[in-house]
Design a protein around this motif. Structure first.
Motif, PDB file in Angstrom:
ATOM      1  N   LEU A 628       0.832  -1.207   0.000  1.00 17.37           N
ATOM      2  CA  LEU A 628       0.000   0.000   0.000  1.00 17.37           C
ATOM      3  C   LEU A 628       0.870   1.262   0.000  1.00 17.37           C
ATOM      4  CD1 LEU A 628      -2.698  -1.237   2.547  1.00 17.37           C
ATOM      5  CD2 LEU A 628      -3.178  -0.480   0.198  1.00 17.37           C
ATOM      6  N   ILE A 629       1.929   1.234   0.791  1.00 14.89           N
ATOM      7  CA  ILE A 629       2.831   2.395   0.841  1.00 14.89           C
ATOM      8  C   ILE A 629       3.423   2.651  -0.543  1.00 14.89           C
ATOM      9  CG2 ILE A 629       5.089   3.176   1.730  1.00 14.89           C
ATOM     10  CD1 ILE A 629       4.299   1.815   4.410  1.00 14.89           C
ATOM     11  N   ASP A 630       3.865   1.594  -1.182  1.00 14.35           N
ATOM     12  CA  ASP A 630       4.489   1.771  -2.497  1.00 14.35           C
ATOM     13  C   ASP A 630       3.491   2.265  -3.533  1.00 14.35           C
ATOM     14  OD1 ASP A 630       6.868   0.994  -1.461  1.00 14.35           O
ATOM     15  OD2 ASP A 630       6.757  -1.086  -2.179  1.00 14.35           O
ATOM     16  N   HIS A 631       2.271   1.760  -3.424  1.00 12.02           N
ATOM     17  CA  HIS A 631       1.284   2.198  -4.406  1.00 12.02           C
ATOM     18  C   HIS A 631       0.933   3.677  -4.210  1.00 12.02           C
ATOM     19  CE1 HIS A 631      -1.840   1.563  -7.418  1.00 12.02           C
ATOM     20  NE2 HIS A 631      -2.572   2.385  -6.694  1.00 12.02           N
ATOM     21  N   LEU A 632       0.774   4.062  -2.964  1.00  7.50           N
ATOM     22  CA  LEU A 632       0.468   5.477  -2.715  1.00  7.50           C
ATOM     23  C   LEU A 632       1.619   6.357  -3.171  1.00  7.50           C
ATOM     24  CD1 LEU A 632      -1.263   5.571   0.800  1.00  7.50           C
ATOM     25  CD2 LEU A 632      -2.306   5.937  -1.439  1.00  7.50           C
ATOM     26  N   ASN A 633       2.826   5.873  -2.940  1.00  2.93           N
ATOM     27  CA  ASN A 633       3.999   6.655  -3.314  1.00  2.93           C
ATOM     28  C   ASN A 633       4.323   6.445  -4.798  1.00  2.93           C
ATOM     29  OD1 ASN A 633       6.234   8.315  -2.879  1.00  2.93           O
ATOM     30  ND2 ASN A 633       7.577   6.587  -2.421  1.00  2.93           N
ATOM     31  N   SER A 634       3.256   6.441  -5.645  1.00  4.67           N
ATOM     32  CA  SER A 634       3.491   6.296  -7.083  1.00  4.67           C
ATOM     33  C   SER A 634       2.466   7.167  -7.802  1.00  4.67           C
ATOM     34  CB  SER A 634       3.285   4.835  -7.513  1.00  4.67           C
ATOM     35  OG  SER A 634       1.897   4.549  -7.613  1.00  4.67           O
ATOM     36  N   LEU A 667       4.618   6.453   9.617  1.00  2.00           N
ATOM     37  CA  LEU A 667       5.388   7.604   9.129  1.00  2.00           C
ATOM     38  C   LEU A 667       5.730   7.435   7.654  1.00  2.00           C
ATOM     39  CD1 LEU A 667       7.616   8.028  12.298  1.00  2.00           C
ATOM     40  CD2 LEU A 667       5.932   9.686  11.474  1.00  2.00           C
ATOM     41  N   ASP A 668       6.089   6.222   7.257  1.00  2.00           N
ATOM     42  CA  ASP A 668       6.416   5.979   5.844  1.00  2.00           C
ATOM     43  C   ASP A 668       5.218   6.265   4.931  1.00  2.00           C
ATOM     44  OD1 ASP A 668       9.023   5.310   6.330  1.00  2.00           O
ATOM     45  OD2 ASP A 668       8.738   3.138   6.204  1.00  2.00           O
ATOM     46  N   LEU A 669       4.032   5.952   5.428  1.00  2.00           N
ATOM     47  CA  LEU A 669       2.826   6.219   4.630  1.00  2.00           C
ATOM     48  C   LEU A 669       2.686   7.700   4.296  1.00  2.00           C
ATOM     49  CD1 LEU A 669      -0.199   4.298   6.225  1.00  2.00           C
ATOM     50  CD2 LEU A 669       0.306   4.383   3.798  1.00  2.00           C
ATOM     51  N   THR A 670       3.104   8.550   5.226  1.00  2.00           N
ATOM     52  CA  THR A 670       2.886   9.992   5.026  1.00  2.00           C
ATOM     53  C   THR A 670       3.780  10.558   3.934  1.00  2.00           C
ATOM     54  OG1 THR A 670       4.537  10.649   6.681  1.00  2.00           O
ATOM     55  CG2 THR A 670       2.289  10.315   7.456  1.00  2.00           C
ATOM     56  N   ARG A 671       4.804   9.806   3.545  1.00  2.00           N
ATOM     57  CA  ARG A 671       5.719  10.328   2.527  1.00  2.00           C
ATOM     58  C   ARG A 671       5.011  10.647   1.218  1.00  2.00           C
ATOM     59  NH1 ARG A 671      11.253   9.803   3.193  1.00  2.00           N
ATOM     60  NH2 ARG A 671      11.124  10.891   1.216  1.00  2.00           N
ATOM     61  N   TYR A 672       3.955   9.901   0.925  1.00  2.00           N
ATOM     62  CA  TYR A 672       3.272  10.097  -0.354  1.00  2.00           C
ATOM     63  C   TYR A 672       2.546  11.451  -0.408  1.00  2.00           C
ATOM     64  CZ  TYR A 672      -1.770  10.053   0.233  1.00  2.00           C
ATOM     65  OH  TYR A 672      -3.055  10.437   0.492  1.00  2.00           O
ATOM     66  N   VAL A 674       3.525  14.291  -0.451  1.00  2.00           N
ATOM     67  CA  VAL A 674       4.101  15.257  -1.406  1.00  2.00           C
ATOM     68  C   VAL A 674       3.306  15.267  -2.707  1.00  2.00           C
ATOM     69  CG1 VAL A 674       6.482  15.288  -0.534  1.00  2.00           C
ATOM     70  CG2 VAL A 674       5.804  13.569  -2.221  1.00  2.00           C
ATOM     71  N   ARG A 675       2.636  14.148  -2.993  1.00  2.00           N
ATOM     72  CA  ARG A 675       1.834  14.095  -4.224  1.00  2.00           C
ATOM     73  C   ARG A 675       0.393  14.530  -4.000  1.00  2.00           C
ATOM     74  NH1 ARG A 675       4.193  10.530  -7.834  1.00  2.00           N
ATOM     75  NH2 ARG A 675       5.877   9.285  -6.925  1.00  2.00           N
ATOM     76  N   GLU A 676      -0.065  14.420  -2.767  1.00  2.00           N
ATOM     77  CA  GLU A 676      -1.507  14.543  -2.491  1.00  2.00           C
ATOM     78  C   GLU A 676      -2.004  15.959  -2.736  1.00  2.00           C
ATOM     79  OE1 GLU A 676      -4.731  13.576  -2.421  1.00  2.00           O
ATOM     80  OE2 GLU A 676      -3.973  11.852  -1.244  1.00  2.00           O
TER      81      GLU A 676
END
Ligand SMILES: *[C@@H]1O[C@H](CO)[C@@H](O)[C@H](O)[C@H]1NC(C)=O
Ligand SMILES: *[C@@H]1O[C@H](CO)[C@@H](O)[C@H](O)[C@H]1NC(C)=O
Ligand SMILES: *[C@@H]1O[C@H](CO)[C@@H](O)[C@H](O)[C@H]1NC(C)=O
Ligand SMILES: *[C@@H]1O[C@H](CO)[C@@H](O)[C@H](O)[C@H]1NC(C)=O
Ligand SMILES: *[C@@H]1O[C@H](CO)[C@@H](O)[C@H](O)[C@H]1NC(C)=O
Ligand SMILES: [Zn+2]
Length: 949
Positions: A628-634, A667-672, A674-676
């Motif tokens: 999920l983290i990787d998908h959000l961060n894409s 915390l890692d989830l929040t990295r995405y 930047v795109r939101e």
């Protein structure tokens, strides 16, 4: 349409009996039921024995006896709006159900006047009427007791007449006065009411419990130059010899006392008549009406009623609905039947400010909420205050439908996860929470029931129900519930029954709504579902567990269901449907449920609780979290809808708080982010991440890095939207406001400079028209935060002369100062009703308490001024609880906990804040533990990560 036989046509021993049966394995409930039921028996036995013998003292019971049932009231109130006096008379026609020598009804702060045959009893039934030998006020239970020389006869209809005097009160309950200063600088007074839950007895003697429904004919007598309004339209008016004008209103439908409303004011209105002949009017100060500030409310109110008539498929029974804004008002709004009262800042809208509706609750939403009550609550009323949740939860859900109908550009359901679920899921994960269905043994407890559990959990679980039975079935069940119980009272089981019947008709033969819903309403809290995937088989194992934020807490309240739930688990996988997700039922007695994930490959994520329709959280195995983290961060992150993106972050942080998930995953989830670019996930993320600030706000190295990290996340969004007002679609507009406010909050230099410059120009020109409405709160707060007494004093002067919604903005912005001297002075001034309206003083202390510099100040101020707050606000519904929870929210040190405990020792009576205090103790303990467990982890995560970008 009330031709059906009612099972419980009236509150009686039978109803208590029934409720004892349904909750019979809950020791405290059985005790509570038995107290009432056994007292009921005792009372009856007392009366039986009392015939010719010694009668008991029925006025000592906290609930009204059921010996007399009111049928109709003629009420006349002569009100002098400037001298604050009320002279009244009530004739209440009632039927004697059980012979009695006492007429007991509610009255408080009223002087009963004798003379002209009152207080007196008469009858047209041709019986000999007993004489009143004496009467007294039993203040303990707010009763007026009339003692008779003989018993009233069963089945006979009597009229009891009482003359009384009262004052137009200074508080915000009962029949009270409010005022405003008009354009000519004159103070204008008005008389208004707020009855729910127990205010009607302050206006006139009456049977002030929700099941004692009756019809009312109201006459308001006032001086020339004023307009009187009541629930029903005017029937006639006469000018009396003494020059007073008597306005008599049509006889009402059968209704409870708490929905009555009377207003005498010099207001004007705008109005319209619908095609079905229903008149809607918006009332306010003349200058607001002529400025068009009622137009938006008129437009939406008229449309929403028509929409609800179709949605419920039950016509609105009154010929008119007035919506009126009151300058002094303790809550948002009150659904008085046909005469809805509102705080000015909620009903009135500059059309230019229309787009502020993300600022909960917003005009359309609150109008939609109150209008929903016209059916749910007014037409069908809860039997007793323990049923309040159904009333409020329902209106808090249906308001989204009404709001969405009038604002089709706004995807309102997408906001539900944020506005209605996020906060209450936090409150309800403490051991001090409560079941949504809560016995109310003493009437005073009815005030404490108006909290987030009642409103937001109520709304959430009804939405969940609507979702698993399907909308058509839900509406069908509602319609028969409303028709069957119209003009009467009902309990939750009757709604479950109607929806079950509808579901059966629609082919859902094995669904029993009560069985499912009892697990959500009769025990507190909610579950977390653990979804552990078997990547080889394409399945997952689902388990459930009571979710508690504090993993060390022990739950002492017993539950019939062992803190397990019937869970409609919805889920989808990458590429699957979010509109029609798969669903499995998890039953309380099942250890593990196996979920078939269809075609999900081992590289595809699985996501559960689609659109957060379910009132639960979800945890996954670490591999799925990573997917999920990787998908959000894409670039494909928008494949997951906004409410679910926000929910992932919210669940992850709360699971982290509960030690069920490594905080670094959250915390890692929040990295995405930047795109939101969508305000819903951003808002939910901010609210979830806010917990880290609450706990680490005073740990400066962590907090500085945290701020830098937040600036890094928001900057792309902020730079993209800038300060040029975007006026394309709702989400873009609200998103811009969010980006600016976030950037400024975390001190992004460009943002702070821009905001300060805009404020400076206001100070220079004394004109703020260059600041777009929606940016004002950020501009004001930022300039005051980074400014000094010059900025603050300027804001204060503007506050004193501003109109209500501008006042609200300034009131909150003035708490942004970081100067403790300024903040202390601000708190002190808030107590002066000539400077800050009585209903706004609690906001000041709550705002100040919400900041890291203000928290200790606000707490000390609350302790020092405890009596002031209790005297003024304990009788209103939410105020004390909300002060306490905002002021203690940031408590995260041992010292805070000690202070709290000391306070509770010194003040054993916390009134309507009792539950808020026990939540505060729990909360502070949990904050302490979180800090201990996560300080080094977060320190390690932060700088290393934020340096990267
Ligand atoms: C109450 O009844 C008396 C006697 O019939 C009548 O004179 C009086 O006007 C009534 N009051 C109201 C408020 O209707
Ligand atoms: C009486 O009611 C009528 C109709 O609503 C209104 O036009 C009139 O001004 C009222 N008279 C007084 C004295 O209030
Ligand atoms: C769910 O997972 C968390 C974290 O691994 C664990 O603490 C919790 O006990 C699990 N609950 C159940 C019911 O398996
Ligand atoms: C997010 O994606 C970027 C590349 O697009 C990568 O550098 C970064 O490490 C990823 N962050 C996380 C938390 O996976
Ligand atoms: C914000 O600041 C930038 C840079 O100083 C400036 O160019 C811009 O005009 C400012 N915008 C507003 C709305 O003040
Ligand atoms: Zn409501």
């Amino acid at each position: 349409m009330s031709g059906f036989a009612k099972r419980y046509s009236f509150r009686s021993g039978k109803v208590h009996d029934e409720s004892c049966k349904s909750y019979n394995s809950r020791p405290f409930a059985i005790a509570a039921c038995c107290v009432l039921f056994c007292l009921g028996i005792g009372l009856i036995i007392g009366f039986e024995a009392g015939r010719g013998g010694v009668e008991s003292k029925p006025w000592q019971q906290v609930r009204l006896p059921e010996t007399l049932l009111p049928i109709h009231y003629d009420v006349e109130l002569q009100v002098d709006v400037t001298a604050f006096t009320v002279v009244g008379q009530v004739n209440v026609t009632l039927r004697c159900a059980t012979p009695t020598r006492y007429v007991i009804l509610h009255a408080a702060e009223l002087d009963v006047v004798s003379g002209d045959g009152t207080p007196g009893v008469t009858s047209n039934d041709g019986v000999t009427v007993p004489r009143i030998t004496s009467w007294f006020l039993y203040t303990e239970n707010q009763y007026l007791v009339l003692e008779l020389d003989k018993e009233l006869t069963k089945g006979v209809v009597y009229t009891v007449s009482i003359n009384f005097r009262g004052t137009l009160r200074d508080g915000l309950i009962g029949f009270y006065r409010s005022s405003y200063v008009n354009n000519d600088g004159q103070t204008r007074y008005l008389a208004t009411t707020h009855m729910q839950p127990m205010g009607a007895r302050l206006a006139f003697p009456c049977f002030d419990e929700p099941a004692f429904k009756a019809t009312f004919t109201v006459t308001l007598v006032h001086r020339d130059g004023y307009t009187a309004l009541a629930n029903m339209p005017l029937e006639n008016n006469v000018t009396r010899n003494d020059g007073w004008i008597a306005d008599r209103f049509q006889r009402s439908v059968r209704m409870p006392t708490y929905l009555l409303a009377f207003v005498v004011s010099d207001y004007t209105s705008v109005g319209t008549v619908s095609s079905s002949g229903l008149e809607t009017r918006i009332w306010a100060r003349p200058e607001y009406i002529s400025a068009g500030m009622g137009d938006y409310a008129l437009d939406v109110a008229d449309k929403i009623v028509a929409y609800y008539e179709e949605y419920f498929d039950v016509p609105f029974p009154l010929p008119k609905i007035d919506h009126i804004s009151i300058p002094d008002y303790s809550i948002g709004a009150m659904e008085n039947w046909g005469l809805i009262t509102y705080a000015e800042s909620l009903l009135l809208y500059d059309t230019s400010r229309k787009r502020m509706q993300e600022q909960y609750p917003g005009t359309a939403r609150i109008v939609a909420h109150e209008l929903a009550h016209m059916w749910f609550g007014n037409l069908v009323t809860m039997e007793w205050w323990d049923g309040t949740w159904l009333n409020e939860g329902f209106a808090s859900y249906v308001e989204y439908l009404g709001y969405g109908y009038v604002e089709p550009d706004v995807n309102v359901m997408e906001q539900f996860a944020y506005y209605r679920c996020q906060g209450v899921l936090e409150d309800d994960s403490l051991t001090s929470s409560r079941p949504i269905f809560q016995p109310v043994n003493h009437p005073d407890e009815s005030r404490e029931i108006f909290d987030s559990i009642t409103y937001s959990k109520g709304a959430s679980i009804l939405r969940m129900l609507g979702n698993f039975v399907g909308e058509n079935t839900f509406r069908k069940g509602l319609k028969s519930y409303l028709e069957r119980n119209a003009y009467s009272n009902a309990v939750q089981d009757e709604l479950w029954e109607e929806i079950t019947l509808a579901a059966r008709e629609d082919g859902q033969t094995d669904l029993d709504v009560k069985t499912v819903m009892d697990t959500w309403t009769l025990q507190m809290g909610y579950p977390v579902v653990n979804l552990t995937r078997d990547y080889g088989r394409g399945t997952a194992q689902a388990t459930q567990q009571h979710f508690l934020l504090d993993p060390t807490a022990t739950v002492s309240a017993p539950s019939d269901f062992g803190y397990r739930w019937h869970i409609p688990l919805t889920y989808t996988t990458r590429g699957g449907s979010f509109d029609e997700p798969d669903q499995v039922w998890m039953r309380p007695d099942q250890g593990t449920s196996t979920v078939n994930l269809g075609g999900a490959g081992s590289d595809d994520w699985v996501l559960a609780n689609i659109h957060r329709v379910g009132y639960y959280r979800v945890n996954y195995d670490p591999t799925n979290w990573r997917l999920l983290i990787d998908h959000l961060n894409s670039s494909l992150y928008e494949e997951i809808p906004p409410d679910n993106r926000g929910t992932l972050i919210d669940d992850a942080f709360n699971l982290g708080r509960a030690s069920q998930l490594d905080l670094s995953i959250a915390l890692d989830l929040t990295r995405y982010l930047v795109r939101e670019r969508h305000f819903v996930p951003w808002s939910m993320a901010k609210a979830a991440m806010n917990y880290v600030e609450t706990v680490f706000g005073s740990v400066s190295d962590i907090y500085n890095n945290w701020q830098a990290y937040m600036v890094q996340l928001i900057s792309p969004f902020y730079n993209e939207v800038g300060w040029t007002l975007q006026q394309s679609d709702y989400n873009t507009e609200v998103g811009q406001v969010l980006a600016i406010s976030t950037a400024c909050t975390y001190g992004q230099t460009g943002c702070v400079n821009n905001a300060t410059a805009l404020f400076q120009r206001w100070m220079d020109t004394n004109n703020n028209s260059h600041i777009p409405e929606t940016f004002k709160s950020t501009v004001y707060c930022t300039a005051i935060r980074y400014g000094g007494s010059r900025e603050w004093d300027f804001a204060w002067q503007r506050y004193l002369e501003a109109e209500p919604s501008e006042q609200n903005l300034l009131l909150s912005a003035m708490a942004c100062s970081r100067d403790t001297v300024i903040l202390s002075r601000y708190l002190e001034r808030s107590k002066d009703a000539a400077l800050v309206r009585r209903q706004s003083a609690p906001d000041v202390i709550s705002y100040v308490g919400g900041s890291d510099v203000g928290k200790t100040l606000a707490w000390n101020f609350l302790v020092d001024n405890w009596d002031f707050y209790m005297e003024n606000y304990d009788e209103t519904q939410f105020t004390m609880a909300s002060i306490v929870s905002s002021v203690t929210k940031q408590f995260s040190a041992q010292e805070d906990l000690d202070n709290l405990e000391q306070f509770l020792k010194d003040h054993p009576n916390q009134g309507t804040a009792t539950r808020a205090f026990s939540q505060a103790v729990d909360n502070t303990g949990a904050n302490l533990r979180f800090r201990r467990d996560n300080e080094s982890k977060i320190r390690a995560w932060l700088p290393g990560r934020s340096r990267g970008n």
